[in-house]
Design a protein around this motif. Structure first.
Motif, PDB file in Angstrom:
ATOM      1  N   GLY A 137     -19.077  38.902  44.320  1.00  0.00           N
ATOM      2  CA  GLY A 137     -18.693  38.235  43.018  1.00  0.00           C
ATOM      3  C   GLY A 137     -19.583  36.998  42.691  1.00  0.00           C
ATOM      4  N   ILE A 138     -20.580  36.872  43.149  1.00  0.00           N
ATOM      5  CA  ILE A 138     -21.396  35.646  42.979  1.00  0.00           C
ATOM      6  C   ILE A 138     -22.092  35.821  41.520  1.00  0.00           C
ATOM      7  N   LYS A 139     -21.730  34.785  40.448  1.00  0.00           N
ATOM      8  CA  LYS A 139     -22.413  34.841  39.214  1.00  0.00           C
ATOM      9  C   LYS A 139     -23.820  34.097  39.187  1.00  0.00           C
ATOM     10  N   ASN A 140     -23.734  32.929  39.685  1.00  0.00           N
ATOM     11  CA  ASN A 140     -25.038  32.107  39.903  1.00  0.00           C
ATOM     12  C   ASN A 140     -25.639  32.220  40.940  1.00  0.00           C
ATOM     13  N   ILE A 141     -26.738  32.667  41.305  1.00  0.00           N
ATOM     14  CA  ILE A 141     -27.419  33.003  42.320  1.00  0.00           C
ATOM     15  C   ILE A 141     -28.414  31.850  42.901  1.00  0.00           C
ATOM     16  N   ARG A 142     -28.495  30.759  41.938  1.00  0.00           N
ATOM     17  CA  ARG A 142     -29.355  29.716  42.107  1.00  0.00           C
ATOM     18  C   ARG A 142     -30.966  30.012  42.341  1.00  0.00           C
ATOM     19  N   TYR A 143     -31.687  29.468  43.129  1.00  0.00           N
ATOM     20  CA  TYR A 143     -32.900  29.814  43.698  1.00  0.00           C
ATOM     21  C   TYR A 143     -33.256  30.951  44.545  1.00  0.00           C
ATOM     22  N   ALA A 144     -32.245  31.910  44.675  1.00  0.00           N
ATOM     23  CA  ALA A 144     -32.360  32.871  45.662  1.00  0.00           C
ATOM     24  C   ALA A 144     -33.427  33.939  45.168  1.00  0.00           C
ATOM     25  N   LEU A 145     -33.622  34.299  43.921  1.00  0.00           N
ATOM     26  CA  LEU A 145     -34.524  35.099  43.651  1.00  0.00           C
ATOM     27  C   LEU A 145     -36.062  34.603  44.006  1.00  0.00           C
ATOM     28  N   LYS A 146     -36.052  33.337  43.529  1.00  0.00           N
ATOM     29  CA  LYS A 146     -37.321  32.498  43.760  1.00  0.00           C
ATOM     30  C   LYS A 146     -37.822  32.484  45.019  1.00  0.00           C
ATOM     31  N   THR A 147     -37.174  32.020  46.031  1.00  0.00           N
ATOM     32  CA  THR A 147     -37.369  32.196  47.415  1.00  0.00           C
ATOM     33  C   THR A 147     -37.860  33.531  47.836  1.00  0.00           C
ATOM     34  N   SER A 148     -37.179  34.488  47.564  1.00  0.00           N
ATOM     35  CA  SER A 148     -37.473  36.093  47.935  1.00  0.00           C
ATOM     36  C   SER A 148     -38.841  36.577  47.290  1.00  0.00           C
ATOM     37  N   LEU A 149     -38.574  36.349  46.154  1.00  0.00           N
ATOM     38  CA  LEU A 149     -40.180  36.984  45.524  1.00  0.00           C
ATOM     39  C   LEU A 149     -41.198  36.219  46.122  1.00  0.00           C
ATOM     40  N   PHE A 150     -41.225  34.843  46.264  1.00  0.00           N
ATOM     41  CA  PHE A 150     -42.366  34.069  46.948  1.00  0.00           C
ATOM     42  C   PHE A 150     -42.632  34.557  48.262  1.00  0.00           C
ATOM     43  N   ALA A 151     -41.530  35.069  48.962  1.00  0.00           N
ATOM     44  CA  ALA A 151     -41.897  35.460  50.294  1.00  0.00           C
ATOM     45  C   ALA A 151     -42.661  36.846  49.937  1.00  0.00           C
ATOM     46  N   ASP A 152     -42.099  37.793  49.192  1.00  0.00           N
ATOM     47  CA  ASP A 152     -42.663  38.797  48.837  1.00  0.00           C
ATOM     48  C   ASP A 152     -44.261  38.809  48.640  1.00  0.00           C
ATOM     49  N   PHE A 153     -44.330  37.942  47.560  1.00  0.00           N
ATOM     50  CA  PHE A 153     -45.783  37.438  47.327  1.00  0.00           C
ATOM     51  C   PHE A 153     -46.737  37.211  48.270  1.00  0.00           C
ATOM     52  N   ILE A 154     -46.225  36.002  49.353  1.00  0.00           N
ATOM     53  CA  ILE A 154     -47.198  35.958  50.361  1.00  0.00           C
ATOM     54  C   ILE A 154     -47.186  37.048  51.309  1.00  0.00           C
ATOM     55  N   GLY A 155     -46.271  37.790  51.296  1.00  0.00           N
ATOM     56  CA  GLY A 155     -46.290  38.957  52.324  1.00  0.00           C
ATOM     57  C   GLY A 155     -47.654  39.752  51.814  1.00  0.00           C
ATOM     58  N   ILE A 156     -47.593  40.063  50.452  1.00  0.00           N
ATOM     59  CA  ILE A 156     -48.713  41.124  49.867  1.00  0.00           C
ATOM     60  C   ILE A 156     -50.163  40.448  50.177  1.00  0.00           C
ATOM     61  N   LEU A 157     -50.299  39.024  49.822  1.00  0.00           N
ATOM     62  CA  LEU A 157     -51.418  38.393  49.966  1.00  0.00           C
ATOM     63  C   LEU A 157     -51.933  38.648  51.413  1.00  0.00           C
ATOM     64  N   SER A 158     -50.729  38.149  52.416  1.00  0.00           N
ATOM     65  CA  SER A 158     -51.014  38.091  53.936  1.00  0.00           C
ATOM     66  C   SER A 158     -51.675  39.721  54.434  1.00  0.00           C
ATOM     67  N   SER A 159     -51.115  40.640  53.673  1.00  0.00           N
ATOM     68  CA  SER A 159     -51.307  41.828  54.108  1.00  0.00           C
ATOM     69  C   SER A 159     -52.885  42.324  53.733  1.00  0.00           C
ATOM     70  N   LEU A 160     -53.059  41.773  52.496  1.00  0.00           N
ATOM     71  CA  LEU A 160     -54.721  42.089  52.105  1.00  0.00           C
ATOM     72  C   LEU A 160     -55.483  41.377  52.979  1.00  0.00           C
ATOM     73  N   LEU A 161     -55.228  40.043  53.372  1.00  0.00           N
ATOM     74  CA  LEU A 161     -56.106  39.198  54.344  1.00  0.00           C
ATOM     75  C   LEU A 161     -56.048  39.830  55.655  1.00  0.00           C
ATOM     76  N   ILE A 162     -54.796  40.185  56.174  1.00  0.00           N
ATOM     77  CA  ILE A 162     -54.714  40.638  57.572  1.00  0.00           C
ATOM     78  C   ILE A 162     -55.380  42.095  57.579  1.00  0.00           C
ATOM     79  N   CYS A 163     -55.387  42.884  56.548  1.00  0.00           N
ATOM     80  CA  CYS A 163     -55.754  44.302  56.868  1.00  0.00           C
ATOM     81  C   CYS A 163     -57.409  44.322  56.626  1.00  0.00           C
ATOM     82  N   HIS A 164     -58.084  43.137  56.125  1.00  0.00           N
ATOM     83  CA  HIS A 164     -59.347  43.156  55.822  1.00  0.00           C
ATOM     84  C   HIS A 164     -59.934  42.586  57.054  1.00  0.00           C
ATOM     85  N   ILE A 165     -59.086  41.806  57.858  1.00  0.00           N
ATOM     86  CA  ILE A 165     -59.720  41.237  59.214  1.00  0.00           C
ATOM     87  C   ILE A 165     -59.473  42.476  60.314  1.00  0.00           C
TER      88      ILE A 165
END
Lengths: 194, 167
Positions: free
Chosen positions: B136-164
């Protein structure tokens, strides 16, 4: 934030659907979604019921604390607000362990238990605590060491090397988690100085 | 091998419970009871999330955006769709992954890249809605931002790592 995104997804979807004459599809989507949600609940619910029962046995017998003891020591510094020896850290550790071994079905109930025990020590009940955010950040950035679903799918498609992406996934997950925790840390410090 | 993990785990937990003289049956029921309360709070969250995400995806708006992005990126459309859809829909991305495997072959570079992206991220929106909704949390503060940032870095890292590793 979720509330706004939720609204915009619907508004943009319907407006774009109207513009492109895709209304029939959206009409079906709205009605079908209710069924999809119920099906998803039926998928999750029995497994959650099962694992919550088993989890309660591990809690009562003290096995949970014993097994997660070492990991909670490592995790402790990431969650400075959790009092020493509080059960929530053990649930967080169990959620991570379950994810690491690809036991997705066990990970969700432990994650939900972690959230409800974090809520007990949360001073503002309608606002997410910093510990909760750190936990969901770790949780959503993967933490999988053995991507079981992907390996199973790759075997199904007769890959010559089904586990080929284990290393690349592990590296990418590590970087993603690190980045998420870094941003989390920055937010914590920033809020702290406000 | 993976078929042994679950039975052995349950076996170990029950055995330890007997050893510690826990009222096994009663404790199981007590724990399991909570699932009903949880299901009641989870369902509206699931429903809300699915309706919104499905309207958004099925309207074709995402495809429109992806087509706009396509000329700037050197990756095929399916891989971009996978990366963009990943945080909002697990089912949609799994369907796209199947499509990529069929089209390029399971051991092709694009398939390896997509598998890595799929594996290193999670359905962030769904997890956030489920976990915070369940208490029942209504205000999630910055929870979505940190998680989406992690996803974004994960995708960029995947690109880089797979190329290597596989490039």
């Amino acid at each position: 934030m979720v509330s706004k995104i939720w609204g915009y997804f619907i508004l943009i979807g319907i407006v774009y659907g109207l513009m492109t004459g895709n209304v029939t599809a959206i009409n079906e989507t709205i009605l079908a979604s209710t069924k999809t949600a119920l099906e998803l609940l039926f998928q999750i619910f029995p497994v959650v019921a099962l694992w919550l029962g088993i989890a309660e046995i591990t809690t009562q017998s003290g096995l949970l604390e014993k097994l997660s003891h070492h990991l909670t020591k490592v995790l402790g510094p990431l969650f400075p607000e959790i009092p020493k020896g509080h059960i929530s850290l053990s649930y967080i550790a169990s959620n991570i362990i379950a994810n690491v071994f690809g036991l997705g079905s066990a990970a969700t109930p432990f994650g939900l238990k972690a959230m409800s025990s974090l809520q007990e020590i949360n001073p503002e009940k309608e606002k997410a605590s910093s510990s909760m955010i750190t936990f969901t950040t770790i949780n959503t950035s993967g933490v999988t060491i053995i991507p079981t679903t992907i390996i199973a799918l790759r075997i199904l498609y007769k890959s010559v090397d089904p586990t080929k992406t284990v290393i690349s996934t592990l590296l990418a997950t590590f970087l993603a988690t690190l980045a998420g925790l870094l941003l989390d840390y920055i937010y914590r410090r920033w809020r702290h100085h406000e | 091998m993976s078929n042994y993990i679950l039975p052995l785990l349950v076996f170990g937990i029950v055995l330890y419970g007997i050893f510690k003289k826990v009222d096994l049956y009663g404790t199981f029921i007590e724990g399991s009871k909570e699932s009903f309360k949880m299901a009641m709070t989870i369902f509206p969250n699931l429903l809300a999330m699915i309706i919104s995400v499905n309207i958004f995806i099925d309207s074709g708006f995402l495809e429109f955006i992806i087509h706009l992005l396509l000329p700037f990126l050197k990756i095929p459309m399916e891989v971009i769709s996978l990366a963009i859809m990943r945080p909002i829909s697990g089912n949609a991305t799994l369907a796209i992954l199947n499509k990529i495997y069929t089209k390029y072959g399971v051991d092709h570079f694009y398939s390896l890249l997509s598998s890595t992206i799929q594996g290193c991220t999670d359905t962030t929106f769904y997890v956030i809605a489920l976990y915070y909704g369940s208490i029942g949390i209504k205000n999630i503060r910055y929870a979505l931002k940190t998680s989406l940032f992690a996803d974004f870095i994960g995708i960029l890292s995947s690109l880089l790592i797979c190329h290597i590793l596989f490039g």
